[in-house]
Motif scaffolding. Structure first.
Motif, PDB file in Angstrom:
ATOM      1  N   THR A 100       0.827  -1.207   0.000  1.00  0.00           N
ATOM      2  CA  THR A 100       0.000   0.000   0.000  1.00  0.00           C
ATOM      3  C   THR A 100       0.859   1.253   0.000  1.00  0.00           C
ATOM      4  N   ASP A 101       1.913   1.249   0.795  1.00  0.00           N
ATOM      5  CA  ASP A 101       2.798   2.422   0.849  1.00  0.00           C
ATOM      6  C   ASP A 101       3.471   2.659  -0.499  1.00  0.00           C
ATOM      7  N   VAL A 102       3.858   1.581  -1.147  1.00  0.00           N
ATOM      8  CA  VAL A 102       4.527   1.715  -2.447  1.00  0.00           C
ATOM      9  C   VAL A 102       3.538   2.203  -3.509  1.00  0.00           C
ATOM     10  N   ILE A 103       2.322   1.670  -3.469  1.00  0.00           N
ATOM     11  CA  ILE A 103       1.303   2.119  -4.428  1.00  0.00           C
ATOM     12  C   ILE A 103       0.972   3.591  -4.195  1.00  0.00           C
ATOM     13  N   ASP A 104       0.825   3.986  -2.933  1.00  0.00           N
ATOM     14  CA  ASP A 104       0.556   5.394  -2.630  1.00  0.00           C
ATOM     15  C   ASP A 104       1.697   6.274  -3.123  1.00  0.00           C
ATOM     16  N   SER A 105       2.915   5.807  -2.978  1.00  0.00           N
ATOM     17  CA  SER A 105       4.064   6.571  -3.473  1.00  0.00           C
ATOM     18  C   SER A 105       3.950   6.781  -4.974  1.00  0.00           C
ATOM     19  N   ALA A 106       3.610   5.700  -5.677  1.00  0.00           N
ATOM     20  CA  ALA A 106       3.488   5.799  -7.137  1.00  0.00           C
ATOM     21  C   ALA A 106       2.375   6.767  -7.523  1.00  0.00           C
ATOM     22  N   LYS A 107       1.274   6.734  -6.768  1.00  0.00           N
ATOM     23  CA  LYS A 107       0.151   7.632  -7.079  1.00  0.00           C
ATOM     24  C   LYS A 107       0.506   9.081  -6.812  1.00  0.00           C
ATOM     25  N   GLU A 108       1.230   9.326  -5.747  1.00  0.00           N
ATOM     26  CA  GLU A 108       1.518  10.705  -5.331  1.00  0.00           C
ATOM     27  C   GLU A 108       2.768  11.278  -5.984  1.00  0.00           C
ATOM     28  N   CYS A 109       3.585  10.437  -6.554  1.00  0.00           N
ATOM     29  CA  CYS A 109       4.874  10.876  -7.110  1.00  0.00           C
ATOM     30  C   CYS A 109       4.674  11.987  -8.134  1.00  0.00           C
ATOM     31  N   PRO A 110       5.159  13.194  -7.858  1.00  0.00           N
ATOM     32  CA  PRO A 110       4.945  14.306  -8.782  1.00  0.00           C
ATOM     33  C   PRO A 110       5.667  14.132 -10.111  1.00  0.00           C
ATOM     34  N   GLY A 111       6.727  13.345 -10.112  1.00  0.00           N
ATOM     35  CA  GLY A 111       7.437  13.104 -11.365  1.00  0.00           C
ATOM     36  C   GLY A 111       6.819  11.988 -12.190  1.00  0.00           C
ATOM     37  N   GLU A 112       5.812  11.325 -11.624  1.00  0.00           N
ATOM     38  CA  GLU A 112       5.191  10.162 -12.277  1.00  0.00           C
ATOM     39  C   GLU A 112       6.260   9.204 -12.774  1.00  0.00           C
ATOM     40  N   CYS A 113       7.164   8.875 -11.883  1.00  0.00           N
ATOM     41  CA  CYS A 113       8.304   8.065 -12.319  1.00  0.00           C
ATOM     42  C   CYS A 113       8.531   6.820 -11.462  1.00  0.00           C
ATOM     43  N   ILE A 114       7.524   6.452 -10.639  1.00  0.00           N
ATOM     44  CA  ILE A 114       7.612   5.207  -9.879  1.00  0.00           C
ATOM     45  C   ILE A 114       6.775   4.160 -10.597  1.00  0.00           C
ATOM     46  N   HIS A 115       7.415   3.078 -10.962  1.00  0.00           N
ATOM     47  CA  HIS A 115       6.776   2.031 -11.763  1.00  0.00           C
ATOM     48  C   HIS A 115       6.720   0.730 -10.963  1.00  0.00           C
ATOM     49  N   VAL A 116       5.507   0.213 -10.757  1.00  0.00           N
ATOM     50  CA  VAL A 116       5.331  -1.068 -10.063  1.00  0.00           C
ATOM     51  C   VAL A 116       4.852  -2.081 -11.098  1.00  0.00           C
ATOM     52  N   ARG A 117       5.573  -3.191 -11.202  1.00  0.00           N
ATOM     53  CA  ARG A 117       5.195  -4.157 -12.238  1.00  0.00           C
ATOM     54  C   ARG A 117       5.244  -5.576 -11.714  1.00  0.00           C
ATOM     55  N   ARG A 118       4.515  -6.463 -12.415  1.00  0.00           N
ATOM     56  CA  ARG A 118       4.575  -7.878 -12.096  1.00  0.00           C
ATOM     57  C   ARG A 118       5.920  -8.436 -12.506  1.00  0.00           C
ATOM     58  N   VAL A 119       6.472  -9.287 -11.661  1.00  0.00           N
ATOM     59  CA  VAL A 119       7.743  -9.914 -11.993  1.00  0.00           C
ATOM     60  C   VAL A 119       7.571 -10.860 -13.177  1.00  0.00           C
ATOM     61  N   SER A 120       6.448 -11.579 -13.206  1.00  0.00           N
ATOM     62  CA  SER A 120       6.282 -12.672 -14.177  1.00  0.00           C
ATOM     63  C   SER A 120       6.293 -12.189 -15.620  1.00  0.00           C
ATOM     64  N   ASP A 121       5.584 -11.113 -15.924  1.00  0.00           N
ATOM     65  CA  ASP A 121       5.520 -10.665 -17.329  1.00  0.00           C
ATOM     66  C   ASP A 121       5.908  -9.188 -17.478  1.00  0.00           C
ATOM     67  N   ARG A 122       6.408  -8.584 -16.421  1.00  0.00           N
ATOM     68  CA  ARG A 122       6.886  -7.202 -16.415  1.00  0.00           C
ATOM     69  C   ARG A 122       5.795  -6.201 -16.785  1.00  0.00           C
ATOM     70  N   ALA A 123       4.547  -6.597 -16.625  1.00  0.00           N
ATOM     71  CA  ALA A 123       3.445  -5.679 -16.918  1.00  0.00           C
ATOM     72  C   ALA A 123       3.301  -4.697 -15.763  1.00  0.00           C
ATOM     73  N   GLU A 124       3.216  -3.418 -16.123  1.00  0.00           N
ATOM     74  CA  GLU A 124       3.077  -2.398 -15.074  1.00  0.00           C
ATOM     75  C   GLU A 124       1.670  -2.437 -14.500  1.00  0.00           C
ATOM     76  N   VAL A 125       1.560  -2.524 -13.171  1.00  0.00           N
ATOM     77  CA  VAL A 125       0.253  -2.606 -12.526  1.00  0.00           C
ATOM     78  C   VAL A 125      -0.088  -1.310 -11.786  1.00  0.00           C
ATOM     79  N   TYR A 126       0.897  -0.561 -11.370  1.00  0.00           N
ATOM     80  CA  TYR A 126       0.681   0.765 -10.790  1.00  0.00           C
ATOM     81  C   TYR A 126       1.761   1.672 -11.324  1.00  0.00           C
ATOM     82  N   GLY A 127       1.367   2.900 -11.673  1.00  0.00           N
ATOM     83  CA  GLY A 127       2.351   3.834 -12.190  1.00  0.00           C
ATOM     84  C   GLY A 127       1.889   4.417 -13.508  1.00  0.00           C
ATOM     85  N   PRO A 128       2.693   5.291 -14.100  1.00  0.00           N
ATOM     86  CA  PRO A 128       2.264   6.033 -15.288  1.00  0.00           C
ATOM     87  C   PRO A 128       1.992   5.154 -16.491  1.00  0.00           C
TER      88      PRO A 128
END
Ligand code: SF4
Length: 99
Positions: A68-96
């Motif tokens: 949750t903290d990491v997702i909130d960071s990605a949402k609030e990041c003013p640079g829109e530069c935090i990318h959260v992705r699945r390890v298995s297929d590298r699909a971004e699940v949270y982030g720009p």
């Protein structure tokens, strides 16, 4: 995108695009176990043993209790530069670039 509950959600990793980081430090406030500002004023992810990972595009696993903290960071990041992705297929699940 549907996120499966349970074990699957542990298989996430996060990386920061330093080219867009503004250095405000919001991520390091939200999740200091995962993000830290270096002396260059930019944020980097940290390994599980607290080592700053400074290679471009370096990823670190997202510990489930910190998701949750990491997702909130990605949402609030003013640079829109935090990318959260699945390890298995590298699909971004949270982030720009998330669908
Ligand atoms: S929240 Fe985003 S812009 Fe701010 S320091 Fe962290 S990565 Fe950089």
């Amino acid at each position: 995108m549907q996120q499966a509950a349970g074990a699957d959600s542990a298989e996430l990793e996060v990386w920061i695009d330093q080219d867009l980081c503004t250095g405000d430090g919001i991520c390091a406030q939200y999740a200091p176990e995962v993000f830290e500002l270096d002396i260059d004023g930019l944020a980097y992810v940290k390994s599980a043993d607290d080592e700053l990972l400074q290679d471009k595009g370096a990823t670190t696993p997202v510990p489930l209790p910190l998701l949750t903290d990491v997702i909130d960071s990605a949402k609030e990041c003013p640079g829109e530069c935090i990318h959260v992705r699945r390890v298995s297929d590298r699909a971004e699940v949270y982030g720009p670039d998330a669908e």
